[in-house]
Design a protein around this motif. Structure first.
Motif, PDB file in Angstrom:
ATOM      1  N   PRO A 122      -9.947   7.777  -3.658  1.00  0.00           N
ATOM      2  CA  PRO A 122     -11.235   8.729  -2.738  1.00  0.00           C
ATOM      3  C   PRO A 122     -11.091   9.577  -1.624  1.00  0.00           C
ATOM      4  N   SER A 123     -12.435   9.726  -1.170  1.00  0.00           N
ATOM      5  CA  SER A 123     -12.320  10.824   0.427  1.00  0.00           C
ATOM      6  C   SER A 123     -11.987  10.321   1.247  1.00  0.00           C
ATOM      7  N   SER A 124     -12.080   8.673   1.411  1.00  0.00           N
ATOM      8  CA  SER A 124     -11.821   7.648   2.988  1.00  0.00           C
ATOM      9  C   SER A 124      -9.877   7.885   3.081  1.00  0.00           C
ATOM     10  N   TYR A 125      -9.209   7.953   1.921  1.00  0.00           N
ATOM     11  CA  TYR A 125      -8.009   7.734   2.152  1.00  0.00           C
ATOM     12  C   TYR A 125      -7.135   8.713   2.339  1.00  0.00           C
ATOM     13  N   GLU A 126      -5.984   7.808   2.774  1.00  0.00           N
ATOM     14  CA  GLU A 126      -5.330   8.567   4.153  1.00  0.00           C
ATOM     15  C   GLU A 126      -3.438   7.858   3.622  1.00  0.00           C
ATOM     16  N   ILE A 127      -2.926   9.215   4.281  1.00  0.00           N
ATOM     17  CA  ILE A 127      -1.152   8.711   4.158  1.00  0.00           C
ATOM     18  C   ILE A 127      -0.715   7.274   4.923  1.00  0.00           C
ATOM     19  N   ASN A 128      -0.624   6.112   4.070  1.00  0.00           N
ATOM     20  CA  ASN A 128       0.250   5.016   5.028  1.00  0.00           C
ATOM     21  C   ASN A 128       0.668   5.218   5.937  1.00  0.00           C
ATOM     22  N   GLN A 129       0.754   5.087   7.555  1.00  0.00           N
ATOM     23  CA  GLN A 129       1.032   5.654   8.760  1.00  0.00           C
ATOM     24  C   GLN A 129       1.484   4.755   9.410  1.00  0.00           C
ATOM     25  N   ASN A 130       1.224   3.368   8.508  1.00  0.00           N
ATOM     26  CA  ASN A 130       1.960   2.124   9.624  1.00  0.00           C
ATOM     27  C   ASN A 130       1.971   1.213   8.713  1.00  0.00           C
ATOM     28  N   PRO A 131       3.109   0.539   8.446  1.00  0.00           N
ATOM     29  CA  PRO A 131       3.908  -0.211   7.731  1.00  0.00           C
ATOM     30  C   PRO A 131       2.549  -1.794   7.542  1.00  0.00           C
ATOM     31  N   ALA A 132       2.576  -2.014   6.961  1.00  0.00           N
ATOM     32  CA  ALA A 132       1.908  -3.478   6.778  1.00  0.00           C
ATOM     33  C   ALA A 132       1.984  -4.348   5.449  1.00  0.00           C
ATOM     34  N   LEU A 133       2.289  -5.549   5.490  1.00  0.00           N
ATOM     35  CA  LEU A 133       2.152  -5.820   4.663  1.00  0.00           C
ATOM     36  C   LEU A 133       0.708  -6.575   3.775  1.00  0.00           C
ATOM     37  N   VAL A 134       0.466  -6.209   2.468  1.00  0.00           N
ATOM     38  CA  VAL A 134      -0.427  -6.860   1.760  1.00  0.00           C
ATOM     39  C   VAL A 134      -0.483  -8.246   2.332  1.00  0.00           C
ATOM     40  N   ASP A 135      -1.917  -8.470   2.800  1.00  0.00           N
ATOM     41  CA  ASP A 135      -2.302 -10.039   2.829  1.00  0.00           C
ATOM     42  C   ASP A 135      -3.691 -10.012   1.933  1.00  0.00           C
ATOM     43  N   PRO A 136      -3.685 -11.352   1.708  1.00  0.00           N
ATOM     44  CA  PRO A 136      -2.465 -12.026   0.449  1.00  0.00           C
ATOM     45  C   PRO A 136      -1.734 -11.309  -0.127  1.00  0.00           C
ATOM     46  N   PRO A 137      -0.386 -11.554  -0.831  1.00  0.00           N
ATOM     47  CA  PRO A 137       0.744 -11.015  -1.429  1.00  0.00           C
ATOM     48  C   PRO A 137      -0.219  -9.998  -2.692  1.00  0.00           C
ATOM     49  N   THR A 138       0.600  -9.702  -2.749  1.00  0.00           N
ATOM     50  CA  THR A 138      -0.269  -8.282  -4.673  1.00  0.00           C
ATOM     51  C   THR A 138       1.553  -8.110  -4.821  1.00  0.00           C
ATOM     52  N   ILE A 139       1.113  -8.217  -6.158  1.00  0.00           N
ATOM     53  CA  ILE A 139       2.299  -7.684  -7.135  1.00  0.00           C
ATOM     54  C   ILE A 139       1.442  -7.294  -8.091  1.00  0.00           C
ATOM     55  N   LEU A 140       1.823  -5.355  -8.103  1.00  0.00           N
ATOM     56  CA  LEU A 140       1.674  -4.363  -9.122  1.00  0.00           C
ATOM     57  C   LEU A 140       0.998  -5.289 -10.782  1.00  0.00           C
ATOM     58  N   PRO A 141       0.737  -4.375 -11.652  1.00  0.00           N
ATOM     59  CA  PRO A 141       0.557  -5.167 -13.275  1.00  0.00           C
ATOM     60  C   PRO A 141       2.409  -3.746 -13.990  1.00  0.00           C
ATOM     61  N   ALA A 142       2.357  -2.569 -12.588  1.00  0.00           N
ATOM     62  CA  ALA A 142       3.493  -2.187 -13.307  1.00  0.00           C
ATOM     63  C   ALA A 142       5.188  -2.862 -12.729  1.00  0.00           C
TER      64      ALA A 142
END
Length: 447
Positions: A174-194
């Motif tokens: 998406p046009s709003s996408y930016e590289i994640n500059q600030n580390p932050a855990l996903v909340d709630p925790p998520t595990i990807l299908p891969a």
């Protein structure tokens, strides 16, 4: 998301490994020193932490059930073999490590948002179902080839030609996408299908390796009643299925990592073997030579699977070259792998097992340092009557079991220490708990 800040980047150079981690012979061939230091873990054991097996119980149940569907075979014997190994409950420490490391780091990698976006788009479009398709598709060998000449129509009476699906490229960001500059855990925790698929194929590789190990020693036959020939063919079948699953993960570095694990396992079997065919490996002249062979065998045969699978899981979560997270995962998996194998070798001597099979292990090498008369027995590879019982008695009456347990505890400590670079979470606590359970064998049967 939870914002998180840490001096971790300042410390990155202190623990960063070479690509794919430190080479095995640079890390593991040093003879463990004799130490009198006692590591006090009483406080750690009494500290309440999440049970890692309970925390991810639903994911492990799904993984076990889905494996049976993925491993379908037209041959009933192979189908029954897969069912025997994957339907029976086990602790699944290897997929557990993959899932825990995924959960503890997702959101920290610079490309996490990209990985999450692609996974969400695949879920909406139904493409994520590709990961869960059985690993035998009837149309694979007779898909229609659009480049074939018209004469190919003559084969329609023999093959049911199908129009192949057009594989779509990854969806644009998406046009709003930016590289994640600030580390932050996903909340709630998520595990990807891969990452779940990676955990599944890691278990396939482990079971395949276990089947091959059953026939590595020519003097014994598989303990579960599986014939040697079937054990070899069954292991090859599972490795083939794992390779198919690997191709669907879509990351070149992950494919390379897991492919090298398969090569490592074969090389590790050679390190542990007393002979290969009719060509005898040089007899050991000292415990130091034995430690070199033994520790290389552990790394190649088991620890590399946990180390590289952990690294691969974090890569699938968006961690790229130069980021610390995948190095942490590699080091954690490496030391958990060593601690687990060392404790399994201790358990083999402490259990009353009529099928006990002597081999070059940590307890025996420490016992050799205490009892020099074991040298000729080891050099002739326990080939004479009474050798195995004599070795078993010598190990139990020596310092071998205690010192091996201390060595396993040292690896457990190193795995726990590296976790300090991760942000606090219940998953991190579960990873710490696992380092203790591996050594103290709490709820760790069938690992």
């Amino acid at each position: 998301m939870r914002a998180w800040s840490s001096p971790v980047r300042k410390n990155a150079q202190l623990i960063r490994c070479r690509k794919h981690g430190i080479l095995a012979h640079n890390l593991k061939t040093t003879v463990p020193p004799r130490t009198t230091a006692v590591i006090n873990t009483a406080e750690l054991l009494n500290t309440p932490r999440p049970n890692p097996f309970v925390l991810l119980a639903s994911e492990l149940d799904y993984l076990r059930g889905n494996l049976l569907r993925l491993l379908g075979s037209a041959h009933p014997t192979l189908h029954q073999l897969a069912h025997h190994y994957f339907a029976n409950p086990s602790k699944q420490i290897r997929p557990l490590v993959v899932l825990l490391l995924s959960r503890a780091t997702n959101g920290l990698g610079n490309e996490w948002e990209q990985k999450k976006w692609i996974a969400d788009c695949e879920r909406v479009s139904g493409r994520h179902e590709e990961l869960d398709r059985t690993l035998t598709r009837p149309g694979v060998l007779n898909d229609c080839n659009p480049n074939m000449s018209d004469e190919s129509a003559s084969f329609q009476s023999f093959f049911s030609l199908q129009t192949p699906r057009i594989l779509l490229e990854d969806p644009p960001l998406p046009s709003s996408y930016e590289i994640n500059q600030n580390p932050a855990l996903v909340d709630p925790p998520t595990i990807l299908p891969a990452q779940i698929r990676l955990a599944q194929l890691v278990e396939m590789i482990h079971v395949a390796s276990s089947l091959h190990d059953q026939v590595a020693n020519e003097t014994s036959s598989p303990s579960d009643g599986t014939g040697n020939k079937l054990a070899i063919l069954g292991g090859d079948f599972l490795l083939g299925r794992a390779s198919t699953a690997l191709s669907r993960l879509g990351d070149d570095e992950v494919v390379e990592l897991v492919a090298t694990v398969i090569a490592n396992i074969v090389e590790g079997a050679v390190w542990k073997a007393g002979n290969v065919g009719t060509r005898e490996i040089l007899a050991l002249a000292s415990p130091a030579q034995g430690w070199n062979r033994y520790l290389n065998g552990i790394y190649l045969g088991s620890a590399s699977l946990l180390a590289k699978a952990g690294r691969a899981a974090v890569i699938l979560g968006g961690s790229k070259e130069g980021e610390l997270w995948k190095e942490i995962a590699y080091i954690y998996g490496l030391h958990i792998g060593f601690a687990n194998q060392l404790m399994k070798d201790v358990d083999a001597y402490e259990e009353d097992n009529n099928n006990f099979d002597a081999g070059l292990t940590g307890p025996l090498l420490y016992a050799w340092e205490d009892h020099s008369h074991l040298k000729p027995i080891i050099q002739r590879q326990f080939s004479e009557d009474g050798d195995v019982e004599q070795v078993r008695h010598a190990v139990r009456s020596s310092s071998g079991l205690g010192r091996t347990r201390k060595l396993a505890l040292t690896h457990s400590e190193k795995a726990r220490e590296i976790l300090r670079f991760l942000p606090d979470s219940d998953t991190k606590d579960a990873l710490e708990e696992l380092t203790l359970r591996v050594v103290h064998r709490t709820d760790m049967i069938h690992t």
